[in-house]
Design a protein around this motif. Structure first.
Motif, PDB file in Angstrom:
ATOM      1  N   CYS A 309     -17.142 -34.893  -9.373  1.00  0.00           N
ATOM      2  CA  CYS A 309     -17.123 -36.080 -10.236  1.00  0.00           C
ATOM      3  C   CYS A 309     -15.705 -36.636 -10.354  1.00  0.00           C
ATOM      4  N   ALA A 310     -14.716 -35.745 -10.477  1.00  0.00           N
ATOM      5  CA  ALA A 310     -13.321 -36.172 -10.618  1.00  0.00           C
ATOM      6  C   ALA A 310     -12.838 -36.897  -9.370  1.00  0.00           C
ATOM      7  N   CYS A 340     -10.749 -29.937 -14.713  1.00  0.00           N
ATOM      8  CA  CYS A 340     -11.491 -30.946 -13.949  1.00  0.00           C
ATOM      9  C   CYS A 340     -11.775 -32.180 -14.809  1.00  0.00           C
ATOM     10  N   LEU A 341     -12.173 -31.947 -16.075  1.00  0.00           N
ATOM     11  CA  LEU A 341     -12.510 -33.072 -16.935  1.00  0.00           C
ATOM     12  C   LEU A 341     -11.270 -33.874 -17.314  1.00  0.00           C
ATOM     13  N   VAL A 342     -10.157 -33.191 -17.559  1.00  0.00           N
ATOM     14  CA  VAL A 342      -8.894 -33.896 -17.817  1.00  0.00           C
ATOM     15  C   VAL A 342      -8.504 -34.724 -16.594  1.00  0.00           C
ATOM     16  N   ASP A 343      -8.661 -34.144 -15.423  1.00  0.00           N
ATOM     17  CA  ASP A 343      -8.358 -34.845 -14.170  1.00  0.00           C
ATOM     18  C   ASP A 343      -9.241 -36.081 -14.024  1.00  0.00           C
ATOM     19  N   ALA A 354      -8.227 -38.103 -22.430  1.00  0.00           N
ATOM     20  CA  ALA A 354      -7.755 -36.865 -21.800  1.00  0.00           C
ATOM     21  C   ALA A 354      -6.875 -36.073 -22.768  1.00  0.00           C
ATOM     22  N   MET A 355      -5.983 -36.775 -23.470  1.00  0.00           N
ATOM     23  CA  MET A 355      -5.114 -36.117 -24.452  1.00  0.00           C
ATOM     24  C   MET A 355      -5.931 -35.504 -25.587  1.00  0.00           C
ATOM     25  N   GLY A 375      -0.291 -36.033 -13.214  1.00  0.00           N
ATOM     26  CA  GLY A 375      -0.683 -36.819 -12.046  1.00  0.00           C
ATOM     27  C   GLY A 375      -1.309 -38.142 -12.453  1.00  0.00           C
ATOM     28  N   ALA A 376      -2.103 -38.109 -13.518  1.00  0.00           N
ATOM     29  CA  ALA A 376      -2.728 -39.340 -14.005  1.00  0.00           C
ATOM     30  C   ALA A 376      -1.681 -40.313 -14.525  1.00  0.00           C
ATOM     31  N   CYS A 377      -0.649 -39.779 -15.187  1.00  0.00           N
ATOM     32  CA  CYS A 377       0.438 -40.635 -15.687  1.00  0.00           C
ATOM     33  C   CYS A 377       1.130 -41.356 -14.531  1.00  0.00           C
ATOM     34  N   LYS A 378       1.292 -40.652 -13.401  1.00  0.00           N
ATOM     35  CA  LYS A 378       1.920 -41.286 -12.232  1.00  0.00           C
ATOM     36  C   LYS A 378       1.019 -42.384 -11.667  1.00  0.00           C
ATOM     37  N   ILE A 379      -0.278 -42.084 -11.546  1.00  0.00           N
ATOM     38  CA  ILE A 379      -1.214 -43.060 -10.986  1.00  0.00           C
ATOM     39  C   ILE A 379      -1.206 -44.351 -11.801  1.00  0.00           C
ATOM     40  N   HIS A 380      -1.172 -44.205 -13.122  1.00  0.00           N
ATOM     41  CA  HIS A 380      -1.323 -45.371 -13.993  1.00  0.00           C
ATOM     42  C   HIS A 380      -0.002 -45.862 -14.585  1.00  0.00           C
TER      43      HIS A 380
END
Length: 570
Positions: A309-310, A340-343, A354-355, A375-380
């Protein structure tokens, strides 16, 4: 005599409690009777009771025989009873069984399990006639402790080798990621006319997985079928895993469907294969079929399902299955499930959710969970949160170069060059080195390795010329180098942009030079694909009309016609 026969039958059938009641009624039990009890205790892994019973035997002046020691040695091994094991070793010498191979082999195994390799070697060297078990146990001991060269020296000294010995050394290479050495030894084994068995086959399939060597893996799979080797659940899972990780999802699914009986590990492996290839919907469909076939999912099943799902951006589905595993299957979420869910939430841009999930976790988040958020912070492009999480992750895992690079890339994307310089300085001060990027591509059954910026390959001159031509071609359809990717893999060099010589670009150029028209290029990379190489690979696939499959550290990218299967979501 009748009581002894009855006693032995009870012990063999597993009723230890009743056997002990019979034992207590025996006026003069001999070593044979004690040995039977020893074996019973070991069978039920009652190590302390076994050792105590041995002491009772000595106190009653019953002399042990050569069959007394092996089960008691195993009891010491089970209980990690180092001092008791050494005392038992002394007893073996005292009673004159220093030349008994069975006892000595058990001692070698015991010392290996204690990580006392010097003691294991001493026992081995004092044996008058070490057998294959002695040699193989010592080889495994060295390899399990990371002394691969010492294991190989012992292996080379062996006068005769059987399949188990070959497998011990091949497995040692595979487990330590020395895949090329495993292949060389496997070829040597074949030259020695040793037949393939399922243990060597499993080890070599794992080596193929590590190198992304699909052709070699297919050859081994074919030989398994030709040799009539039974494909049990474990071997089947290894075959499916090899095909999944070598980029042939179709072959993996074909193998999976051909299995007469499918264990939970086979289902998990196939669901995980769909996950790493970005086939989230297919993973969910297979999970539903698993339930319809009345195969109970386990902890790993849901890790793979949530990962699917991620990787596919299926937010609602991921949230549903996170709750579903608790309510329907009674599985308590672990760190991997939360990760996985945080990702999943982070990749979808739901950073606040996520936080909140991290704050509500029943355990403290580990570096994997926090790394997913980073990683999510970098993407967004969330600089403020990324800086906070990045500094935390670096302190949690100070020797992982990837954590520094990710935070530095977040700063670079925001043009905060002073902070980028500070991260570089921090890495230098701590002696943290970036892992060199390398990529592998199999051509004609031979695995070729390329290191970022390296020129060791015999065709390097032609390869570098092809890189120039390749990049010039894709510039005509819009390629622009990504400056932020400069922090990946290699340091800046004078002259030409080092981005042009990342390992996967070299591997792709080699593939274009050597592969037949229309042949799929399959590449395995040890690091995450950088943004620049990802964009370049899309355009190369379009300009040269070539399918390129790249397996990076966490997933697969199928480049075809200028697009990637991940939809730029990786």
């Amino acid at each position: 005599m009748g009581r002894i026969i009855k006693f032995c039958a009870i012990s063999r059938n597993g009723d230890l409690y009743y056997a002990l009641k019979v034992f207590d009624k025996m006026p003069h039990p001999d070593a044979f009777i004690y040995n039977t009890i020893f074996r019973g205790y070991v069978q039920f892994q009652l190590a302390k009771e076994c050792m105590y019973f041995y002491l009772q035997m000595l106190e009653r002046s019953v002399t042990p025989n050569k069959f007394s020691f092996p089960p008691v040695i195993r009891a010491c091994t089970f209980d990690n009873a180092i001092e008791e094991g050494k005392q038992l070793h002394a007893q073996i010498l005292k009673f004159g069984y220093h030349s008994d191979g069975f006892s000595q082999n058990n001692l070698i195994h015991m010392y290996v399990s204690f990580k006392s390799l010097e003691e294991a070697r001493k026992v081995f060297e004092k044996m008058p006639h070490p057998d294959v078990v002695s040699w193989t146990t010592l080889i495994s001991g060295y390899s399990q402790s990371g002394y691969i060269d010492d294991a190989r020296k012992v292996f080379d000294l062996m006068p005769e080798k059987n399949p188990a010995t070959w497998n011990a050394m091949i497995a040692a290479y595979v487990q330590s990621n020395h895949f090329h050495e495993a292949f060389l030894l496997f070829n040597e084994m074949r030259s020695s006319q040793i037949k393939l068995d399922k243990f060597v086959a499993a080890s070599m399939l794992s080596a193929c997985t590590g190198l992304g060597a699909l052709k070699q893996g297919e050859w081994i799979h074919d030989n398994i079928k030709k040799s009539g080797i039974e494909i049990d659940t474990k071997l089947a899972t290894t075959i499916i895993d090899m095909y999944c990780k070598c980029g042939s999802l179709e072959k993996a699914f074909e193998t999976f469907n051909s299995l007469k009986t499918k264990g939970v590990s086979s289902w998990n492996c196939m669901i995980g294969g769909f996950a790493m290839h970005g086939k989230g919907a297919a993973a969910i469909d297979l999970f539903k079929k698993m339930e319809n076939d009345s195969v109970p999912p386990d902890y790993i099943t849901f890790v793979n399902l949530l990962s699917a799902c991620a990787h596919s951006g299926l937010v609602k589905e991921g949230q549903h299955y996170f709750q579903y595993m608790v309510k329907v299957h009674g599985i308590t979420p672990g760190m991997e499930h939360y990760g996985c869910l945080v990702d999943l939430l982070g990749r979808a841009g739901l950073l606040n959710e996520a936080m909140k999930l991290i704050k509500d976790m029943p355990m403290n988040p580990d570096v994997g969970v926090m790394g997913a958020l980073l990683g999510a912070c970098k993407i967004h492009g969330n600089i403020e949160l990324g800086e906070k999480i990045g500094k935390l992750v670096i302190e949690l895992e100070p020797n992982n170069s990837g954590r520094y690079v990710l935070l530095a890339n977040i700063y670079a994307a925001a043009s905060k060059w002073e902070e980028v310089a500070n991260i570089r300085k921090l890495m230098n001060d701590r002696g943290v080195k970036k892992a060199p990027g390398f990529s592998l591509i199999e051509m004609g059954g031979v695995v070729n390795e390329f290191i970022a910026g390296g020129r060791a390959h015999p065709d390097s001159k032609d390869i570098y010329e092809k890189v120039k031509q390749m990049l010039s071609s894709i510039k005509s359809i819009g390629y622009m180098p990504e400056p932020e990717s400069l922090l990946h893999e290699i340091s800046e060099e004078d002259g030409e942009n080092p981005l042009f010589y990342h390992s996967e670009k070299l591997a792709i150029a080699f593939g274009l030079l050597k592969a037949k028209p229309g042949e799929v290029l399959r590449i395995t990379k040890n690091l995450r694909v950088c943004k620049d190489c990802h964009e370049a690979s899309k355009l190369i696939s379009k300009f040269f009309d070539r399918e390129i499959i790249v397996r990076d550290r966490s997933r697969f990218h199928h480049f075809r016609g200028g697009v990637c299967s991940c939809n730029d979501y990786w």
